[in-house]
Write an enzyme that holds these catalytic residues in place. Structure first.
Site, PDB file in Angstrom:
ATOM      1  N   GLN A  51     -12.177  45.452  46.831  1.00  0.00           N
ATOM      2  CA  GLN A  51     -11.966  44.502  47.958  1.00  0.00           C
ATOM      3  C   GLN A  51     -13.335  44.279  48.644  1.00  0.00           C
ATOM      4  OE1 GLN A  51      -8.856  46.949  49.765  1.00  0.00           O
ATOM      5  NE2 GLN A  51      -9.826  46.399  51.818  1.00  0.00           N
ATOM      6  N   GLY A  62      -6.283  52.969  66.420  1.00  0.00           N
ATOM      7  CA  GLY A  62      -5.342  51.899  65.815  1.00  0.00           C
ATOM      8  C   GLY A  62      -4.321  52.268  64.652  1.00  0.00           C
ATOM      9  N   HIS A  63      -5.173  53.188  63.761  1.00  0.00           N
ATOM     10  CA  HIS A  63      -4.398  53.906  62.863  1.00  0.00           C
ATOM     11  C   HIS A  63      -3.356  54.779  63.332  1.00  0.00           C
ATOM     12  CE1 HIS A  63      -8.432  52.963  60.863  1.00  0.00           C
ATOM     13  NE2 HIS A  63      -7.486  52.280  59.872  1.00  0.00           N
ATOM     14  N   VAL A 107      -4.170  47.386  68.515  1.00  0.00           N
ATOM     15  CA  VAL A 107      -4.711  48.378  69.410  1.00  0.00           C
ATOM     16  C   VAL A 107      -6.087  47.991  69.733  1.00  0.00           C
ATOM     17  CG1 VAL A 107      -4.861  50.816  70.059  1.00  0.00           C
ATOM     18  CG2 VAL A 107      -3.135  50.094  68.433  1.00  0.00           C
ATOM     19  N   GLN A 140      -4.026  39.820  56.044  1.00  0.00           N
ATOM     20  CA  GLN A 140      -3.790  40.803  55.128  1.00  0.00           C
ATOM     21  C   GLN A 140      -2.283  41.032  55.103  1.00  0.00           C
ATOM     22  OE1 GLN A 140      -6.009  44.296  54.192  1.00  0.00           O
ATOM     23  NE2 GLN A 140      -4.682  45.532  55.714  1.00  0.00           N
ATOM     24  N   LYS A 196      -3.848  43.576  63.419  1.00  0.00           N
ATOM     25  CA  LYS A 196      -5.385  43.376  63.385  1.00  0.00           C
ATOM     26  C   LYS A 196      -5.825  42.444  62.162  1.00  0.00           C
ATOM     27  CE  LYS A 196      -9.851  44.546  63.735  1.00  0.00           C
ATOM     28  NZ  LYS A 196     -10.219  44.583  62.447  1.00  0.00           N
ATOM     29  N   ASP A 197      -5.321  42.718  60.969  1.00  0.00           N
ATOM     30  CA  ASP A 197      -5.780  41.936  59.990  1.00  0.00           C
ATOM     31  C   ASP A 197      -4.596  41.302  59.735  1.00  0.00           C
ATOM     32  OD1 ASP A 197      -8.210  43.621  58.825  1.00  0.00           O
ATOM     33  OD2 ASP A 197      -6.660  45.201  59.537  1.00  0.00           O
TER      34      ASP A 197
HETATM   35  P1  AMP Z   1      -8.171  49.849  57.442  1.00  0.00           P
HETATM   36  O1  AMP Z   1      -8.591  51.504  57.368  1.00  0.00           O
HETATM   37  O2  AMP Z   1      -9.335  49.012  58.104  1.00  0.00           O
HETATM   38  O3  AMP Z   1      -7.901  49.297  56.029  1.00  0.00           O
HETATM   39  O4  AMP Z   1      -6.700  49.612  58.128  1.00  0.00           O
HETATM   40  C1  AMP Z   1      -5.646  50.338  57.526  1.00  0.00           C
HETATM   41  C2  AMP Z   1      -4.584  49.699  58.383  1.00  0.00           C
HETATM   42  O5  AMP Z   1      -4.760  49.773  60.008  1.00  0.00           O
HETATM   43  C3  AMP Z   1      -4.521  48.097  58.251  1.00  0.00           C
HETATM   44  O6  AMP Z   1      -2.893  47.914  58.207  1.00  0.00           O
HETATM   45  C4  AMP Z   1      -4.998  47.815  59.389  1.00  0.00           C
HETATM   46  O7  AMP Z   1      -4.649  46.496  59.893  1.00  0.00           O
HETATM   47  C5  AMP Z   1      -4.618  48.702  60.670  1.00  0.00           C
HETATM   48  N1  AMP Z   1      -5.476  48.625  61.650  1.00  0.00           N
HETATM   49  C6  AMP Z   1      -6.898  48.643  61.746  1.00  0.00           C
HETATM   50  N2  AMP Z   1      -7.122  48.497  62.977  1.00  0.00           N
HETATM   51  C7  AMP Z   1      -6.376  48.257  63.834  1.00  0.00           C
HETATM   52  C8  AMP Z   1      -6.003  48.050  65.279  1.00  0.00           C
HETATM   53  N3  AMP Z   1      -6.963  48.156  66.165  1.00  0.00           N
HETATM   54  N4  AMP Z   1      -4.793  48.042  65.674  1.00  0.00           N
HETATM   55  C9  AMP Z   1      -3.479  48.041  64.769  1.00  0.00           C
HETATM   56  N5  AMP Z   1      -3.739  48.248  63.195  1.00  0.00           N
HETATM   57  C10 AMP Z   1      -5.187  48.505  63.076  1.00  0.00           C
END
Ligand code: AMP
Length: 288
Positions: free
Chosen positions: A61, A36-37, A176, A153, A149-150
């Site tokens: 957070q 996803g990242h 993703v 946010q 996904k978020d």
């Molecule tokens: P995090 O590391 O969980 O804070 O996520 C960092 C970024 O990656 C944020 O903008 C999330 O929304 C995005 N993100 C996390 N999981 C996914 C996913 N499965 N698909 C798309 N973006 C994602």
């Protein structure tokens, strides 16, 4: 790829590149990077000259009862992914660099932050809004990519960018998923083997709601009850919320006229899963 650790080093780099007319893209993360990242990084890479990924597990957070201490931190693997994807700067500040002694400013977005995730995690979005504002101040990006996904946010960040005139172009990248529909998340590693097989139920439930809307159901109560029915099939899952909302304000909708976002959060075992689906009702065909 360079690794920078201090706000000053980050800001100096970005000032220098801006002077040279280089456009800067930014993907903020908490690390434990997955596909996803990776998709966000690739989307950003296409839109800028120089790309920064931050890896910062932001303590403000997390509530004291949450998983800050055990949040996965596979830093060598994360750097390798960034390097492979052509990231220019991996920004890895420590907590004291971001929150030095005397730090007291907090960015709050009461409207968007009070509902859904904000209701269950009361300090979460102030932590997110504050750290994103700070990171933007250091990285000075032209564009920033966040994940759908978020969803809440991303809506919050859009509000902050607009309200504080931060001049960053926000790109929201689609979620993703694993092959069975589960949204990828750094927290999925906490799922037991059994719970992992149950986890796609959240997306299935949201999809059932989306299908109902596409088939003409407009009343949110009915849509909600369809989503709940699907989730009830899985007695191991507890619902935090399943909601039919306005995609911009995230306010609950009584009925769907054109666009809606279906937001869901459940708990399976000790793991919270969140997901969402954006729905557009098919336009009515005019009479001939
Ligand atoms: P995090 O590391 O969980 O804070 O996520 C960092 C970024 O990656 C944020 O903008 C999330 O929304 C995005 N993100 C996390 N999981 C996914 C996913 N499965 N698909 C798309 N973006 C994602």
């Amino acid at each position: 790829m360079n690794i920078l650790r201090t706000p000053k080093a980050m800001a100096d780099w970005s000032r220098r590149l801006h002077r040279e007319g280089v456009t800067i893209g930014f993907v903020p993360t908490m690390g434990a990077l997955h596909d996803g990242h990776r998709a966000l990084i690739r989307a950003a890479r296409l839109q800028c000259d120089a790309l920064v990924v931050s890896i910062f597990v932001n303590p403000t957070q997390f509530a004291p009862t949450e998983d800050l201490a055990k949040y996965p931190r596979p830093i060598a693997k994360d750097r390798a992914l960034c390097r492979a994807e052509g990231v220019d700067i991996c920004f890895e500040p420590g907590a004291t660099a971001i929150y030095p002694e005397g730090f007291e400013t907090v960015v709050t977005v009461p409207g968007i932050a009070q509902r859904w995730e904000g209701d269950i995690r009361p300090h979460h979005f102030a932590g997110v809004a504050t750290v994103v504002t700070k990171l933007f101040g250091m990285v000075r990006p032209d564009i920033a990519v966040f994940g759908q996904k978020d969803f809440q946010q991303a809506a919050l960040v859009r509000r902050v960018i607009e309200d504080l005139s931060l001049g960053v172009k926000l790109i929201v990248h689609p979620t993703v998923r694993e092959q069975d529909g589960l949204a990828m998340s750094s927290r999925n590693v906490y799922l037991s083997q059994t719970d992992r097989t149950l986890a796609p139920i959240l997306y299935k439930s949201l999809q059932a709601g989306a299908a109902a809307i596409k088939n003409g159901t407009t009343a949110s109560r009915q849509i909600q009850s369809m989503m709940t029915q699907v989730l009830r099939r899985e007695s191991a899952a507890t619902v935090d919320y399943l909601a039919v909302c306005d995609p911009d304000t995230l306010a609950p909708l009584a009925s769907v006229s054109e666009r809606a976002v279906l937001l869901g959060a459940i708990r399976i075992g000790n793991v919270r899963l969140i997901d969402n689906v954006l729905v557009k009702r098919p336009a009515k065909r005019g009479r001939r």
